[in-house]
Write an enzyme that holds these catalytic residues in place. Structure first.
Site, PDB file in Angstrom:
ATOM      1  N   ASN A 145       0.885  -1.169   0.000  1.00 37.43           N
ATOM      2  CA  ASN A 145       0.000   0.000   0.000  1.00 37.43           C
ATOM      3  C   ASN A 145       0.922   1.217   0.000  1.00 37.43           C
ATOM      4  OD1 ASN A 145      -1.820   2.046   0.445  1.00 37.43           O
ATOM      5  ND2 ASN A 145      -2.741   1.132   2.270  1.00 37.43           N
ATOM      6  N   ARG A 163      -2.544  -2.023  -3.403  1.00 39.05           N
ATOM      7  CA  ARG A 163      -3.778  -1.260  -3.215  1.00 39.05           C
ATOM      8  C   ARG A 163      -3.703  -0.050  -4.149  1.00 39.05           C
ATOM      9  NH1 ARG A 163      -5.362   3.103   1.439  1.00 39.05           N
ATOM     10  NH2 ARG A 163      -7.534   3.307   0.863  1.00 39.05           N
ATOM     11  N   HIS A 208     -12.484   2.865  -0.013  1.00 38.34           N
ATOM     12  CA  HIS A 208     -12.438   1.838   1.036  1.00 38.34           C
ATOM     13  C   HIS A 208     -13.272   0.612   0.642  1.00 38.34           C
ATOM     14  CE1 HIS A 208     -11.873   5.462   3.942  1.00 38.34           C
ATOM     15  NE2 HIS A 208     -10.697   4.905   3.729  1.00 38.34           N
ATOM     16  N   ARG A 237      -9.614  15.655   7.102  1.00 44.23           N
ATOM     17  CA  ARG A 237     -10.459  16.071   5.966  1.00 44.23           C
ATOM     18  C   ARG A 237     -11.806  16.602   6.463  1.00 44.23           C
ATOM     19  NH1 ARG A 237      -9.538  10.490   2.675  1.00 44.23           N
ATOM     20  NH2 ARG A 237      -7.612  10.135   3.817  1.00 44.23           N
ATOM     21  N   GLU A 273      -7.900  -5.359   4.787  1.00 40.64           N
ATOM     22  CA  GLU A 273      -7.806  -5.044   3.366  1.00 40.64           C
ATOM     23  C   GLU A 273      -6.662  -5.813   2.707  1.00 40.64           C
ATOM     24  OE1 GLU A 273      -7.873  -1.063   5.083  1.00 40.64           O
ATOM     25  OE2 GLU A 273      -8.699  -0.357   3.192  1.00 40.64           O
TER      26      GLU A 273
END
Ligand code: ADP
Ligand code: UVW
Ligand code: MG
Length: 408
Positions: free
Chosen positions: A7, A91, A180, A241, A385
């Site tokens: 990732n 990813r 996601h 964010r 993940e």
């Protein structure tokens, strides 16, 4: 088959090495501060102390080289040779409309990922650096890419279109993509197994609450709507964010504060959310600690954060005309019982009765945090993940090998 999952971020690279015969993680770690002075490589092998190495790592090619050196290190390594890595899975955050599933990397795939740089400027260029760095270091090894957006490609147009002139969608593919997806997909499947019900019959709301955060309405096993949009900025309030705001804030701020567009973009992505409202940190642990110590802005940040999640849960229950289970996952969702309690205590109208003792339990296994007679179950399901990326990579590479041998 050993598979290395990567990732890659702009200044970091996380990795996990899997033995796919047992799905065991042989080693994992991360490189941070790539391109800065004193980069840090942290490497972990089960039952052994963590190894930290500080050195200058100027780019992703060097970062991968360092990871491979560590994996084959005489003392800390787990492989005798880098040839023991048979495939790599990456990813990739943005797959646009081109990818509704994982694929093996070839020239055409790389071109598509490049075309999406504009839509995910923080993520996709970094993933590409990871792919190129692997090509340099391990030119013979097949690579697969697993997209955050792929799972959400099932959303209907009424969920993914923005109410702006359709020419913008047709010309530039401006629409909701959602992110996601690997995590929402994984936890929804785990939840169905845990509940002992077919996924195809369930209405689920999955809440991936980590550094980045998103909620998804999963209807009969397919993503029906999700809170992140064209980029991972829309939706919930996050660590740094802003999440949802009136788009008019952007031109207004540009004028009033004499900022450039890039500066406003950076403000919304990196200097907003929990960090901005609390004035303390983007890390939920620190915000909760400050709140408990009486810090007013930390309390406000926490309440806003929980309130936004609750609003999305309510919206998605309405969107699906019901819900069977609500699922919390990722760093904050799995670990913050205080946040889950704050969200659930206002969901009683929807049939949620929290069991405080169950909510306080810590475990790496899926678990229920509602009472046995709660009409709607709330679950905590740890996400993985990397495992899903490793599984997809394994499937694609095995299919390719089977195809290659049948051609001979
Ligand atoms: N015990 C905890 N309580 C509250 N928040 C936690 C706890 N442990 C980790 N977190 C939060 O999890 C976040 C990281 O989540 P994670 O899913 O790993 O994010 P990402 O993959 O986006 O980096 C951290 O920012 C931290 O705030
Ligand atoms: C898409 C996204 O927001 O990813 P992350 O949570 O890893 O930042
Ligand atoms: Mg994450």
């Amino acid at each position: 088959m050993n598979i290395l999952v990567i990732n890659a971020g702009s200044s970091s690279l996380k990795y996990q090495l899997y033995d796919m015969s047992t799905e065991q993680v042989l080693a994992k770690g991360r490189v941070e501060r790539i391109g800065m002075d004193s980069s840090i490589l942290t490497h972990e092998v089960e039952q052994q102390p963590e190894v930290r190495e500080v050195s200058e790592i100027l780019d992703h090619t060097t970062a991968i080289r360092k990871v491979l050196d560590m994996l084959t290190h005489a003392k800390f390594g787990v492989l005798s040779n880098i040839q023991d890595i048979q495939a790599i899975g990456h990813r990739v955050v943005h797959g646009g409309e081109s990818f509704s599933e994982s694929v093996l990397v070839d020239q055409a795939v790389k071109l598509e990922i490049r075309k999406l740089f504009d839509l995910a400027p923080l993520h996709n260029p970094a993933h590409m650096m990871g792919i190129t760095a692997v090509e340099t270091n391990l030119p013979e090894v097949p690579q697969a890419v697993v997209f955050d957006t792929a799972f959400h490609q099932t959303m209907p147009a009424s969920s993914y279109l923005y109410a702006i002139p359709t020419v913008l969608y047709k010309k530039h593919q401006i629409r909701r993509y959602g992110f996601h997806g690997t995590s929402h997909d994984y936890v929804s499947k785990r939840a169905a197994e845990f509940l002992g019900k077919p996924l195809e019959s369930l209405k689920l709301v999955t809440c991936h609450i980590g550094n980045g955060a998103s909620c998804t309405a999963i209807l009969n096993g397919r993503s029906y709507d999700t809170s992140m949009g064209m980029t991972p900025l829309e939706g919930l309030m996050m660590g740094t964010r802003s999440g949802d705001l009136d788009p008019a804030v952007v031109p207004f701020t540009l004028n009033k504060e004499d900022l450039t567009l890039n500066e406003v973009n950076s403000m919304l992505n990196k200097h907003s959310g929990l960090l901005a409202v609390s004035g303390i940190s983007s890390d939920m642990r620190e915000v909760v600690e400050a709140m408990k110590a009486g810090h007013e802005n930390a309390k406000l940040a926490f309440e806003m954060y929980a309130y936004r999640i609750r609003k999305y849960i309510g919206a998605y229950i309405a969107a699906m005309d019901g819900v069977d289970a609500i699922i919390f996952t990722a760093g904050v969702g799995e670990n913050s019982d205080v946040l889950r309690k704050e969200i659930c205590r206002h969901l009683t109208f929807f049939g949620v009765t929290l069991d405080e003792e169950r909510n306080a339990v810590r475990s790496s296994e899926p678990r229920t945090i509602t009472t046995d007679d709660s009409a709607v179950s709330v679950l905590v399901v740890p996400t993985n993940e990397e495992l899903l990326i490793a599984r997809d990579t394994y499937r694609l590479v095995r299919n390719k090998l089977a195809g290659d041998s049948s051609e001979l």
